[in-house]
Write an enzyme that holds these catalytic residues in place. Structure first.
Site, PDB file in Angstrom:
ATOM      1  CB  SER A 139      36.833  -2.373   6.329  1.00 38.72           C
ATOM      2  OG  SER A 139      36.044  -3.494   6.054  1.00 38.72           O
ATOM      3  CG  HIS A 141      37.385  -5.219   1.089  1.00 36.82           C
ATOM      4  ND1 HIS A 141      35.956  -5.934   1.363  1.00 36.82           N
ATOM      5  CD2 HIS A 141      37.879  -5.152   2.460  1.00 36.82           C
ATOM      6  CE1 HIS A 141      35.724  -5.969   2.868  1.00 36.82           C
ATOM      7  NE2 HIS A 141      36.895  -5.660   3.371  1.00 36.82           N
ATOM      8  CD  GLU A 196      31.841  -5.596   1.057  1.00 34.73           C
ATOM      9  OE1 GLU A 196      30.831  -6.283   1.117  1.00 34.73           O
ATOM     10  OE2 GLU A 196      32.582  -5.828   2.147  1.00 34.73           O
ATOM     11  CD  GLU A 232      34.269  -9.129   1.290  1.00 35.59           C
ATOM     12  OE1 GLU A 232      33.260  -8.844   0.530  1.00 35.59           O
ATOM     13  OE2 GLU A 232      34.458  -8.843   2.286  1.00 35.59           O
ATOM     14  CG  ASP A 260      29.924  -2.807   3.327  1.00 38.96           C
ATOM     15  OD1 ASP A 260      29.774  -1.762   4.157  1.00 38.96           O
ATOM     16  OD2 ASP A 260      30.542  -3.721   4.121  1.00 38.96           O
ATOM     17  CD  GLU A 314      27.872  -4.404   5.718  1.00 36.86           C
ATOM     18  OE1 GLU A 314      27.138  -5.436   4.983  1.00 36.86           O
ATOM     19  OE2 GLU A 314      29.017  -4.800   5.983  1.00 36.86           O
ATOM     20  CG  ASP A 323      30.389  -4.778   9.179  1.00 35.55           C
ATOM     21  OD1 ASP A 323      30.704  -5.568  10.341  1.00 35.55           O
ATOM     22  OD2 ASP A 323      30.941  -4.918   8.173  1.00 35.55           O
ATOM     23  CE  LYS A 342      31.738  -8.569   8.695  1.00 35.75           C
ATOM     24  NZ  LYS A 342      32.391  -7.227   8.452  1.00 35.75           N
ATOM     25  CG  HIS A 359      32.089 -13.011   3.589  1.00 33.05           C
ATOM     26  ND1 HIS A 359      32.462 -13.297   2.326  1.00 33.05           N
ATOM     27  CD2 HIS A 359      31.458 -11.767   3.402  1.00 33.05           C
ATOM     28  CE1 HIS A 359      32.287 -12.078   1.645  1.00 33.05           C
ATOM     29  NE2 HIS A 359      31.450 -11.048   2.321  1.00 33.05           N
ATOM     30  CE  LYS A 402      28.773  -7.601   2.748  1.00 32.92           C
ATOM     31  NZ  LYS A 402      29.509  -6.865   3.886  1.00 32.92           N
TER      32      LYS A 402
HETATM   33  C1  LIG Z   1      33.297  -8.306   5.059  1.00 33.87           C
HETATM   34  C2  LIG Z   1      33.757  -7.102   5.401  1.00 33.87           C
HETATM   35  O1  LIG Z   1      35.125  -6.740   5.520  1.00 33.87           O
HETATM   36  P1  LIG Z   1      35.955  -6.736   6.452  1.00 33.87           P
HETATM   37  O2  LIG Z   1      35.841  -8.490   6.735  1.00 33.87           O
HETATM   38  O3  LIG Z   1      37.051  -6.534   6.097  1.00 33.87           O
HETATM   39  O4  LIG Z   1      35.712  -6.205   7.760  1.00 33.87           O
HETATM   40  C3  LIG Z   1      32.725  -5.992   5.824  1.00 33.87           C
HETATM   41  O5  LIG Z   1      32.908  -4.936   5.849  1.00 33.87           O
HETATM   42  O6  LIG Z   1      31.425  -6.272   5.914  1.00 33.87           O
HETATM   43 MG   LIG Z   2      30.825  -4.257   6.119  1.00 32.16          MG
END
Ligand SMILES: C=C(OP(=O)(O)O)C(=O)O
Ligand SMILES: [Mg+2]
Length: 414
Positions: A42, A147, A157, A200, A236, A281, A308, A333, A361, A384
């Site tokens: 995503s 996911h 999530e 995940e 999330d 999130e 995010d 990230k 992650h 996370k």
């Molecule tokens: C970990 C996530 O997903 P992705 O790595 O698929 O963006 C997220 O959206 O926070």
């Molecule tokens: Mg996210």
């Protein structure tokens, strides 16, 4: 000097979804560092490009020598200049030529090699010798959305935060207990549930969003009472995945409901109030800074509202968010922005403005443990990184080792 780069090697390895990704080894005169890049499902539309057309194979066959010849002889301690050189080699704004996953894996491997050259763990090299705070583990318990498969909840999530944990080990094992308990609670709602998991490691139940919220909260209460620590639910929503730009609505396919932005604000606020959510999130589409700001104004005093896809670890987008009071937390990230020095700049800006940085992650991971060191070295109060599964426990177990190494460890402060 021990930290002069002697060699750079790039290879193709597997990620947790069975896709190819990149791993980099950097050797200095006195040390060695290895790092691998993760990948998202995503993804935010303003992230840098992961790989060039031609993928990892092209990077390995045609770019390794070029990159290595530029970096050999440079000082691994000068990460900022190395990251600039990588951007120059690439020559595009979004790293489309060599890929943000290539640059981030090199950048992280360089930092690890620099740390190793001076016999230091990465967290200490980045954070200094006074660093002693550990991040609360934000653990993934149930998966939906991008996911998971069809029939799963729309919310991506369902997470938990063991906010009452007095140490890392206690927090990590509390999350694992919740994960176990949730399997039983899911079976009480869906007798056909066979234990399927998402990207995940969270369970993928065939239940409604409301049922998932209810059992998430129940698990926090039951396990929290048993262990004698407070455990709070978190989400999330990955709402960019739910947003339909043509209809201007969030589509909740599992529930058969569509919500416009006003409905979404009410819906999310109600969830936060009802379930005492610690953290939410991406409750809105990645372009809707205004929706974020409205929600943050309503609940920001009691809940972390985190961007995010909204910020994609980008300092300029975070600056806009700060200006608009759009959020009080940001997901970090490194592969969204493509380098460790730019990641650090974003974390710094967040902290200077009271925005909580949450090192994270991706849904597609490797057993690389670098983010555990980044969370400690950057003094991020929360990480996370899942709750179970080989590529997730690689980070959690590293945090257990780091806790053991620290002279006076304590949990982070918000
Ligand atoms: C970990 C996530 O997903 P992705 O790595 O698929 O963006 C997220 O959206 O926070
Ligand atoms: Mg996210």
């Amino acid at each position: 000097m021990d930290s002069i780069i002697e060699d750079v090697q790039v290879r193709k390895i597997l990620d947790s979804r069975g896709n190819p990704t990149i791993e980099v080894d950097v050797k200095t005169w006195g040390g060695y560092g290895r790092a691998a890049a993760p990948s998202g499902a995503s993804t935010g539309s303003r992230e840098v490009v992961s790989f060039p057309e031609g993928g990892v194979d092209l990077v390995v066959s045609e770019m390794e020598d070029l990159i290595a010849s530029e970096l050999i002889g440079m000082d691994a301690c000068d990460i900022t200049t190395i990251d600039e050189v990588l951007r120059e080699i690439d020559g595009t704004d979004n790293l489309a030529a060599i890929g943000g996953n290539t640059t981030v894996a090199i950048s992280m491997a360089v930092a690890k090699a620099a740390a190793a050259s001076y016999n230091m763990p990465l967290y200490q090299y980045l954070g200094g010798s006074m660093v002693n705070e550990l991040p609360y583990p934000l653990g993934n318990m149930m998966n939906g959305g991008a996911h998971a498969g069809v029939n799963a909840p729309d919310i991506q999530e369902f997470l938990v935060v063991p906010i009452g944990a007095s140490n890392m080990v206690e927090g990590i094992f509390a999350n694992a207990s919740i994960h176990k308990r949730l399997k039983e609670l899911i079976q009480s709602k869906d007798s056909a549930f066979t234990g399927g998991k998402g990207d995940e490691g969270g369970w993928v139940p065939n239940i409604t969003n409301a049922d998932a919220l209810e059992i998430q909260s129940k698990a926090c209460e039951e396990v929290g009472d048993e262990l004698g620590i407070e455990i709070r639910p978190a989400l999330d929503m990955a709402a960019s995945e739910l947003w339909d730009g043509n209809e201007q609505k969030y589509i909740y396919a599992q529930d058969g409901i569509k919500r416009d932005t006003g409905d979404q604000i009410d819906f999310v606020k109600d969830i936060i109030d009802t379930y005492n959510m610690f953290y939410v999130e991406d409750p809105f589409d990645e372009s809707d800074f205004e929706g974020f700001a409205q929600l943050t104004a309503k609940v920001g005093d009691k809940c972390l509202v985190c961007g995010d896809d909204l910020f994609v670890t980008n300092k300029e987008l975070l600056a806009k968010g700060i200006e608009m009071n759009a959020a009080n937390a940001i997901i970090i990230k490194p592969n969204q922005i493509g380098s460790l020095s730019e990641t650090h700049a974003t974390v710094k800006l967040a902290k200077e403005n009271g925005i909580v940085p949450v090192v994270s992650h991706r849904s597609g991971e490797t057993t690389d443990e670098t983010i555990a060191h980044l969370a400690v070295g950057f003094n991020s109060p929360m990480i996370k990184t899942g709750a179970i599964g080989g590529e997730r426990i690689a980070k959690l177990n590293e945090l257990i080792r780091i806790e053991e190494e620290l002279p006076n460890p304590r949990m982070g402060k918000f």
